[in-house]
Design a protein around this motif. Sequence first.
Motif, PDB file in Angstrom:
ATOM      1  N   ASP A 118      12.483  10.435  14.848  1.00 48.15           N
ATOM      2  CA  ASP A 118      12.417   8.987  15.059  1.00 48.15           C
ATOM      3  C   ASP A 118      12.138   8.294  13.736  1.00 48.15           C
ATOM      4  O   ASP A 118      11.361   8.794  12.917  1.00 48.15           O
ATOM      5  CB  ASP A 118      11.272   8.604  16.007  1.00 48.15           C
ATOM      6  N   ALA A 128       6.689   9.778  20.180  1.00 46.28           N
ATOM      7  CA  ALA A 128       7.793   8.865  19.944  1.00 46.28           C
ATOM      8  C   ALA A 128       7.277   7.495  19.554  1.00 46.28           C
ATOM      9  O   ALA A 128       6.189   7.090  19.901  1.00 46.28           O
ATOM     10  CB  ALA A 128       8.662   8.759  21.193  1.00 46.28           C
ATOM     11  N   ALA A 129       8.134   6.776  18.878  1.00 41.94           N
ATOM     12  CA  ALA A 129       7.683   5.513  18.300  1.00 41.94           C
ATOM     13  C   ALA A 129       7.300   4.482  19.334  1.00 41.94           C
ATOM     14  O   ALA A 129       6.428   3.667  19.107  1.00 41.94           O
ATOM     15  CB  ALA A 129       8.788   4.951  17.406  1.00 41.94           C
ATOM     16  N   GLU A 153       8.370  17.576  21.724  1.00 41.21           N
ATOM     17  CA  GLU A 153       8.105  16.422  20.877  1.00 41.21           C
ATOM     18  C   GLU A 153       6.854  16.680  20.043  1.00 41.21           C
ATOM     19  O   GLU A 153       5.945  17.379  20.483  1.00 41.21           O
ATOM     20  CB  GLU A 153       7.899  15.184  21.756  1.00 41.21           C
ATOM     21  N   GLY A 200       8.288  12.695  15.482  1.00 36.88           N
ATOM     22  CA  GLY A 200       8.048  11.297  15.185  1.00 36.88           C
ATOM     23  C   GLY A 200       7.763  11.124  13.702  1.00 36.88           C
ATOM     24  O   GLY A 200       6.620  11.261  13.269  1.00 36.88           O
ATOM     25  N   GLN A 232       8.861   8.272  11.683  1.00 37.79           N
ATOM     26  CA  GLN A 232       8.609   6.836  11.500  1.00 37.79           C
ATOM     27  C   GLN A 232       9.030   6.342  10.119  1.00 37.79           C
ATOM     28  O   GLN A 232       9.727   5.366   9.998  1.00 37.79           O
ATOM     29  CB  GLN A 232       7.149   6.456  11.788  1.00 37.79           C
ATOM     30  N   ARG A 247       4.886  16.104  15.783  1.00 39.79           N
ATOM     31  CA  ARG A 247       4.825  15.578  14.422  1.00 39.79           C
ATOM     32  C   ARG A 247       4.692  16.745  13.459  1.00 39.79           C
ATOM     33  O   ARG A 247       4.375  17.878  13.861  1.00 39.79           O
ATOM     34  CB  ARG A 247       3.661  14.606  14.269  1.00 39.79           C
TER      35      ARG A 247
END
Length: 464
Positions: A232, A2-3, A168, A193, A195, A170
């Motif tokens: 995110d 997460a960011a 969670e 994530g 971004q 990427r």
Amino acid sequence: MAATGHPHGATQRDHPVAPAKPIEAFLVPAGRDPLTAAFSGRSFAPPWRGSTAVDPDEAEALIETAFATPRDTPAVVYIHVPYCQNHCLFCGFFQNVWRPQVADAFVDDVVAEIAARAATPLVASAPIAAVYIGGGTPTALPADALARLIDALRRHLPLTPDCEITLEGRTYDFGLDKAEAAIAAGANRISLGVQSFDTALRRRLGRKCAGEEVSAFLAALTGLGGVRVACDLIYGLPGQTAEIWARDVETVAATGIDGVTLYALNIWRGGPMAQAIDTGKLPPAGSLAAQARAYADGVARLTRHGWRQVAQSHLVRSGRERNVYNSGVKRGLPCLPFGPGAGGQAHGLRWRNVIEIARRRAMQAEGRAAIEGVSRTPPRFAAQAAVTAGLEAGVLDLAAVESLAPGFCAAAAPLTENWHDAGLVTVAGSRLATTPAGAFWITNLTGGLYAALDRTAPTQESPA
């Protein structure tokens, strides 16, 4: 990952501890633009503000007592995976470089920890509403390891029938095969994530996949069925123009995913992004005013596409996306931590698991609980959590906080009147609602209402 890291992740120890500010510090001077200039900076106001450290010699016994004590409320679970393929510039939480050979030993360790705690009254006495597998980069684990970890959760823990299990990660080194294995094992929510989808910007941040690859993968995930997909986005990144941000938001709206979290960039002192900006390798990050405009624009764009704002930073496309774990943490539900670096809280205590793998295993081999950083939550923890959860949802019931902390409404009146006049909130009876500008400055509003709580008579609340 997460960011902005995770409220119960490995680095909660790194949050700055600033002295409490008086109410006057949270008043908005007349004439300021409410969105871009209400305050000169952001405050940090977690529900556990005011926690007091426990003597390390007493810590293990207190935690064992907590696990031996039943709870009468639902709980959430946090599993921490402290490995990443690389250190992204924006991240202040990097711990260990991922190597495939660590997977089996890591999962063995966490599964054994879950099994050992499963029958304790703290874990077994009431349902678990959500599990969050965070990091780090959990999707770095191979498909069989992910499936084994998720299967252990279902076998050992009292999960509700509709328990939200979030994975969670990427896009890089994930793939549909891993996603399908995780879903087959029981994961029903995937949060990536992203971004930014801008490839040049992503490369500067240390992200490996091109933006087109990421958007295509999100669309493919939504086609698997049986899983909710969220991502995110960060605003305020160095080199991120208003046009890039607008494209990012529009791309999210077009992917068909279920939810998105819009995060403000947080630059960690001494971290890789701070160093890159200081040495001129990156342009400066977006100003607070630019971040405020990006936040408002992102919310407005998604709303025009039919999305609904359910939290300060989280928007959903449909009712499928519930975001149970994060909302539960904001409400102060007990959080049961498993895995190196995971943090949690229950029965008036907060603690984290030791993150260093070798030290954790050495402590376990000696029969010791591999925990550290134990603290007692503040007497007003329930009231602070009510403030946090209400503002996060956009509507705070002032009377409900008053019932937990008599005198709160009178103490908060100068703030609520000032914020109303400044355009940050509306107040109708005991209902305080944030405006779009107030939502951007949510941490400052939270800090101000915590300061109001400080002016109420001390109470002895029931431990969470």
